[in-house]
Structures are given as structure tokens and as C-alpha cells.
Scaffold this active site. Structure first.
Site, PDB file in Angstrom:
ATOM      1  N   TYR A  18       0.626 -24.041  -3.442  1.00 31.74           N
ATOM      2  CA  TYR A  18       0.929 -24.986  -2.370  1.00 31.74           C
ATOM      3  C   TYR A  18       2.430 -25.197  -2.259  1.00 31.74           C
ATOM      4  O   TYR A  18       3.197 -24.770  -3.135  1.00 31.74           O
ATOM      5  CB  TYR A  18       0.200 -26.318  -2.598  1.00 31.74           C
ATOM      6  CG  TYR A  18       0.798 -27.198  -3.683  1.00 31.74           C
ATOM      7  CD1 TYR A  18       0.657 -26.869  -5.028  1.00 31.74           C
ATOM      8  CD2 TYR A  18       1.521 -28.348  -3.361  1.00 31.74           C
ATOM      9  CE1 TYR A  18       1.202 -27.674  -6.015  1.00 31.74           C
ATOM     10  CE2 TYR A  18       2.065 -29.153  -4.348  1.00 31.74           C
ATOM     11  CZ  TYR A  18       1.905 -28.821  -5.673  1.00 31.74           C
ATOM     12  OH  TYR A  18       2.449 -29.609  -6.652  1.00 31.74           O
ATOM     13  N   LYS A  35       3.860 -22.627  -8.435  1.00 29.83           N
ATOM     14  CA  LYS A  35       3.466 -23.907  -7.846  1.00 29.83           C
ATOM     15  C   LYS A  35       1.971 -23.838  -7.515  1.00 29.83           C
ATOM     16  O   LYS A  35       1.538 -23.703  -6.372  1.00 29.83           O
ATOM     17  CB  LYS A  35       4.311 -24.229  -6.602  1.00 29.83           C
ATOM     18  CG  LYS A  35       4.248 -25.718  -6.238  1.00 29.83           C
ATOM     19  CD  LYS A  35       5.372 -26.129  -5.328  1.00 29.83           C
ATOM     20  CE  LYS A  35       5.207 -27.522  -4.755  1.00 29.83           C
ATOM     21  NZ  LYS A  35       5.451 -28.611  -5.694  1.00 29.83           N
ATOM     22  N   GLU A  90      10.179 -31.305 -17.453  1.00 29.62           N
ATOM     23  CA  GLU A  90      10.437 -31.808 -16.088  1.00 29.62           C
ATOM     24  C   GLU A  90       9.613 -33.062 -15.868  1.00 29.62           C
ATOM     25  O   GLU A  90       9.013 -33.585 -16.805  1.00 29.62           O
ATOM     26  CB  GLU A  90      10.133 -30.722 -15.049  1.00 29.62           C
ATOM     27  CG  GLU A  90       8.731 -30.184 -15.088  1.00 29.62           C
ATOM     28  CD  GLU A  90       8.484 -29.065 -14.070  1.00 29.62           C
ATOM     29  OE1 GLU A  90       9.263 -28.913 -13.109  1.00 29.62           O
ATOM     30  OE2 GLU A  90       7.475 -28.360 -14.228  1.00 29.62           O
ATOM     31  N   LEU A 133       9.101 -25.660 -12.810  1.00 32.43           N
ATOM     32  CA  LEU A 133       9.128 -25.136 -11.453  1.00 32.43           C
ATOM     33  C   LEU A 133      10.588 -24.991 -11.017  1.00 32.43           C
ATOM     34  O   LEU A 133      11.423 -25.839 -11.352  1.00 32.43           O
ATOM     35  CB  LEU A 133       8.421 -26.156 -10.542  1.00 32.43           C
ATOM     36  CG  LEU A 133       8.228 -25.729  -9.102  1.00 32.43           C
ATOM     37  CD1 LEU A 133       7.183 -24.623  -9.015  1.00 32.43           C
ATOM     38  CD2 LEU A 133       7.788 -26.913  -8.253  1.00 32.43           C
TER      39      LEU A 133
END
Ligand code: PLP
Length: 280
Positions: free
Chosen positions: A32, A148, A181, A205
Site C-alpha cells: 500500500y 510497505k 522506527e 521503511l
């Protein structure tokens, strides 16, 4: 009514259906993207579309749309839903497969959906003036966070833990207590005027906002390093912030019970946020 693009057609989102044989539903076999629309402008559309292609390639999902067609559909969705501030959500799964099998045949037809969610960025702007609080949470996600993927259970568990603690975001740490993250963001610290964030690898990411901000940091002649940093370094940082498509650059002033510096948004962070918004 919200109009959604689904597999070549435009429909009222409440009337759309995807089969239960969809591999996204069965295996989280899909990817996505989230693209912000801020004051009528798409933010970093090119970077997001490029990353969408990278995620698809990493999973060997082939689509018969070109990136400029996805861009045009996204623009049409914005027009049809008539909003100036919001997000465009793009989701592509490998397609339907029956009977269910981990192994997939070649040539499945991907399910492609694109829709929008209006979003008022005023709340985000006022959050940025005060800074946000965060929770630490172990990074329990799979080991391909560079893709992702729609497999977001680990991110969702972390986000809901933060929500229970009335915090804005969870900051994830790996098995050696290094920060990876956020549950939906890239995490940065500033120490002695140097901006530091996790290097690109399979654990994080490649944030589009992160990518854009690196050039802003360099243009401002600030020091920059991609380097792993520990929970201890996070808590001792002069400034901490997160970057993401929906938060832009967001100052972090608290991690669990621990205040960052004087508990106020840092000056460098705020100047980076201003510059990021100027460049939209
Ligand atoms: N890391 C994760 C896990 C995310 O989900 C996101 C955004 O949703 C980011 C980083 C930031 O990426 P971007 O700046 O492209 O929104």
C-alpha cells in the site's frame, strides 16, 4: 458518499466488495501507499509512486497499470471526492486465489483499490506546536519492514499500546535496544546539532518524508548521519522528531515518562518542519 477506484471502476466505497479469496485477506499478500494532499497539493507523489513500484517488485506482484495511470486515478479520486486536505490510500494485493494455497500460480489478477480520506491538518499543526508524547515498544514486526506491506499487525499492536497510554506514536526498538522506527513513521534524534536517523536496511521503511528531509537537512548545512542509535541515546538527545506523510515533521517531547530536553519542541526540528511545509 466516498467514491473509490476498484479494479477499473469508480464506485461508492460502501458498496465495494473484494472476494474472501483475495490473497491480501488470506495472507496479507499486498502492498500500500499513503499520499497526503495538503492545501490542494499532492505531497511527494513521485516518491510514493516510486516506492509503490519498489514494494511490488520486491514481492513480484505485476500490475498492468503504469505509474502515470495510478497518478491520474489518484487525481480523479481527489476531484470526485472534492477535498483540499486529506490522504490518498492505494492498496494492491496479488489477487484472488481459490482454493487457498500459500503457493500462488503465475498470472493472478491483482486487486487494485484507490480511495481518499479527508484529513484536517490543523490538528497536526497544533500538535506540532506543543510536540507529541510517545511510548517505547519492542519491534515485533517481521524482518522485511523495507516493504510497505499490508501486514501491519505488529505496527497496529504498537500503535494501540501507545493509544492506551494516551500517546501519539510508539517508538520501536530491536532486540539490542536500538531504535528502528515508529509504528507509522521514521524516527530522528538531534545531538550536538547533528541529525541522526536509522540507516536504510530491511528493518525500516524508506520513508518518503525522511528522504525529502535529508536534502533539506543538507541544504541547511546541518550535520547528518545515518546511524543506529540506542534507547539511551534517544532519551539523552537534544531534540527528537518523527517524519511521515501524514505528520510531516513532528517534534517528540516525551518518551514514556521521560521528557526530551526541556519538554518543548526543539528549534531545529521546528525550522525543519517549516521548511518541509514551505517546499510542498
Ligand atoms: N515507517 C513506517 C513503518 C511507516 O508506516 C511510515 C509511514 O506510514 C513511515 C516509516 C514513514 O514513511 P513516509 O514518510 O513515506 O510516510
Amino acid at each position: 458518499m466516498t467514491t473509490c477506484y476498484i479494479n477499473g471502476t469508480y464506485q461508492d466505497i460502501s458498496k465495494t466488495n473484494v472476494s474472501i479469496t483475495d490473497r491480501g485477506f488470506q495472507f496479507s499478500d499486498g502492498v500500500y501507499e499513503v499520499i497526503a494532499v495538503y492545501e490542494n497539493k499532492f505531497v511527494d507523489m513521485d516518491l510514493h509512486l516510486k516506492r509503490l513500484m519498489t514494494s511490488l517488485n520486491k514481492l513480484k506482484i505485476k500490475i498492468n497499470l503504469k505509474l502515470n495511470q495510478i497518478e491520474n486515478i489518484s487525481k480523479k479520486i481527489k476531484r470526485l471526492n472534492n477535498f483540499n486536505n486529506g490522504i490518498i490510500y492505494i492498496q494492491i494485493t496479488r489477487g484472488n486465489q481459490h482454493p487457498r494455497d500459500h503457493k500462488y500460480p503465475n498470472g493472478l489478477k491483482p486487486n487494485i483499490i484507490i480511495y481518499s480520506i479527508p484529513k484536517d491538518f490543523k490538528k497536526i499543526n497544533s500538535n506540532a506546536k506543543r510536540g507529541v508524547s510517545t511510548s517505547l515498544y519492542p519491534d515485533i514486526r517481521w524482518l522485511r519492514s523495507d516493504i510497505k506491506s499490508i501486514s501491519l499487525l505488529g505496527n497496529s499492536m504498537a500503535a494501540n499500546y501507545a493509544k492506551e497510554k494516551k500517546n501519539h506514536e510508539a517508538i520501536l526498538y530491536d532486540e539490542r535496544s536500538y531504535i528502528t522506527e515508529g509504528n507509522s513513521s521514521s524516527i530522528w534524534i538531534i545531538k550536538n546539532n547533528k541529525c541522526i536517523t536509522h540507516p536504510l536496511n530491511y528493518r525500516i521503511l524508506k520513508g518518503c518524508t525522511r528522504h525529502k528531509l535529508i536534502s533539506i537537512v543538507k541544504n541547511k548545512k546541518l550535520k547528518f548521519e545515518e546511524k543506529k542509535f540506542s534507547i539511551k541515546a534517544l532519551l539523552k538527545a537534544d531534540e527528537v522528531f518523527m517524519t511521515s506523510a501524514t505528520n510531516f515533521v513532528m517534534p517528540i517531547v516525551k518518551v514514556d515518562k521521560h521528557k526530551i530536553s526541556n519538554g518543548k519542541p526543539g528549534q531545529i526540528t521546528l525550522s525543519l518542519r517549516d521548511e518541509f511545509i514551505n517546499q510542498i
